[in-house]
Design a protein around this motif. Structure first.
Motif, short mmCIF file in Angstrom:
data_model
loop_
_atom_site.label_atom_id
_atom_site.label_comp_id
_atom_site.label_asym_id
_atom_site.label_seq_id
_atom_site.Cartn_x
_atom_site.Cartn_y
_atom_site.Cartn_z
N GLY A 33 35.88 39.74 34.29
CA GLY A 33 35.40 39.54 35.75
C GLY A 33 34.99 38.08 35.81
O GLY A 33 34.59 37.78 37.17
N ALA A 34 34.95 37.01 34.95
CA ALA A 34 34.71 35.71 35.25
C ALA A 34 35.78 35.19 35.94
O ALA A 34 36.98 35.50 35.74
CB ALA A 34 33.94 35.12 34.11
N GLN A 84 38.56 20.02 30.68
CA GLN A 84 37.29 20.69 30.96
C GLN A 84 37.52 22.20 31.44
O GLN A 84 38.53 22.60 32.54
CB GLN A 84 36.74 19.92 32.28
N VAL A 85 36.55 22.88 31.16
CA VAL A 85 36.85 24.58 31.59
C VAL A 85 35.50 24.81 31.92
O VAL A 85 34.40 24.56 31.48
CB VAL A 85 37.24 25.36 30.40
N ILE A 86 35.46 25.26 33.19
CA ILE A 86 34.12 25.38 34.01
C ILE A 86 33.99 27.10 34.44
O ILE A 86 34.95 27.40 35.18
CB ILE A 86 33.87 24.45 35.10
N ASP A 87 33.00 27.66 34.28
CA ASP A 87 32.64 28.99 34.69
C ASP A 87 32.28 28.82 36.25
O ASP A 87 31.24 28.37 36.42
CB ASP A 87 31.69 29.85 33.65
N LYS A 88 33.10 29.44 37.01
CA LYS A 88 32.81 29.17 38.55
C LYS A 88 31.46 29.51 38.71
O LYS A 88 30.80 29.47 39.68
CB LYS A 88 33.84 29.72 39.42
N GLN A 89 31.13 30.81 38.32
CA GLN A 89 29.80 31.29 38.83
C GLN A 89 28.42 30.71 38.18
O GLN A 89 27.73 30.62 38.89
CB GLN A 89 29.70 32.91 38.32
N THR A 90 28.63 30.15 36.77
CA THR A 90 27.48 29.17 36.32
C THR A 90 27.50 27.85 36.58
O THR A 90 26.57 26.97 36.65
CB THR A 90 27.36 29.62 34.90
N GLY A 91 28.83 27.33 36.65
CA GLY A 91 29.03 26.02 37.08
C GLY A 91 29.07 25.12 35.53
O GLY A 91 28.95 23.86 35.34
#
Length: 122
Positions: free
Chosen positions: A81-82, A98-105
């Motif tokens: 779901g992320a 760079q890899v960023i989780d869009k929900q947590t930033g």
């Protein structure tokens, strides 16, 4: 870098071996960024390779333009779901994926910078 291109590959194998589960996992659209989706399996480590290639303008008069390519590898375990955003940057020296989780930033806690190994180069 300018006038260049970027490429992204994803594998479930650390040695970048192509399988029935790897290859084209999504698509990119410059004109419609909402279509930029890649479907990967959750809870399974995915190995990412990114290549940036372009031209750098030099300040000296010896050689006004030089071609530069930069390859990076990272891996992480995506959560169900992320949504993640990958960005490959190539500053004046080195490069980074760079890899960023869009929900947590933030970067996923499972993110690992991987070495470029034989078979994973382009």
């Amino acid at each position: 870098m300018s006038g260049g291109s970027q490429g992204y590959w994803a594998y479930y194998d650390a040695r970048c071996q192509d399988t029935a589960e790897t290859g084209v996992l999504g698509s990119l659209s410059v004109s419609d960024p909402a279509k930029n989706r890649f479907l990967i399996q959750p809870d399974r480590r995915v190995y990412l390779t990114a290549l940036s290639s372009g031209v750098i303008e030099r300040q000296s008069t010896d050689q006004a333009l030089i071609h530069r390519s930069c390859l990076s590898r990272s891996s992480f375990i995506p959560e169900a779901g992320a949504t993640y955003q990958m960005t490959h940057s190539a500053p004046e020296s080195g490069c980074a994926l760079q890899v960023i989780d869009k929900q947590t930033g933030k970067a996923p806690s499972t993110l690992v910078v991987e070495p470029v190994v034989e078979g994973c180069g382009l």
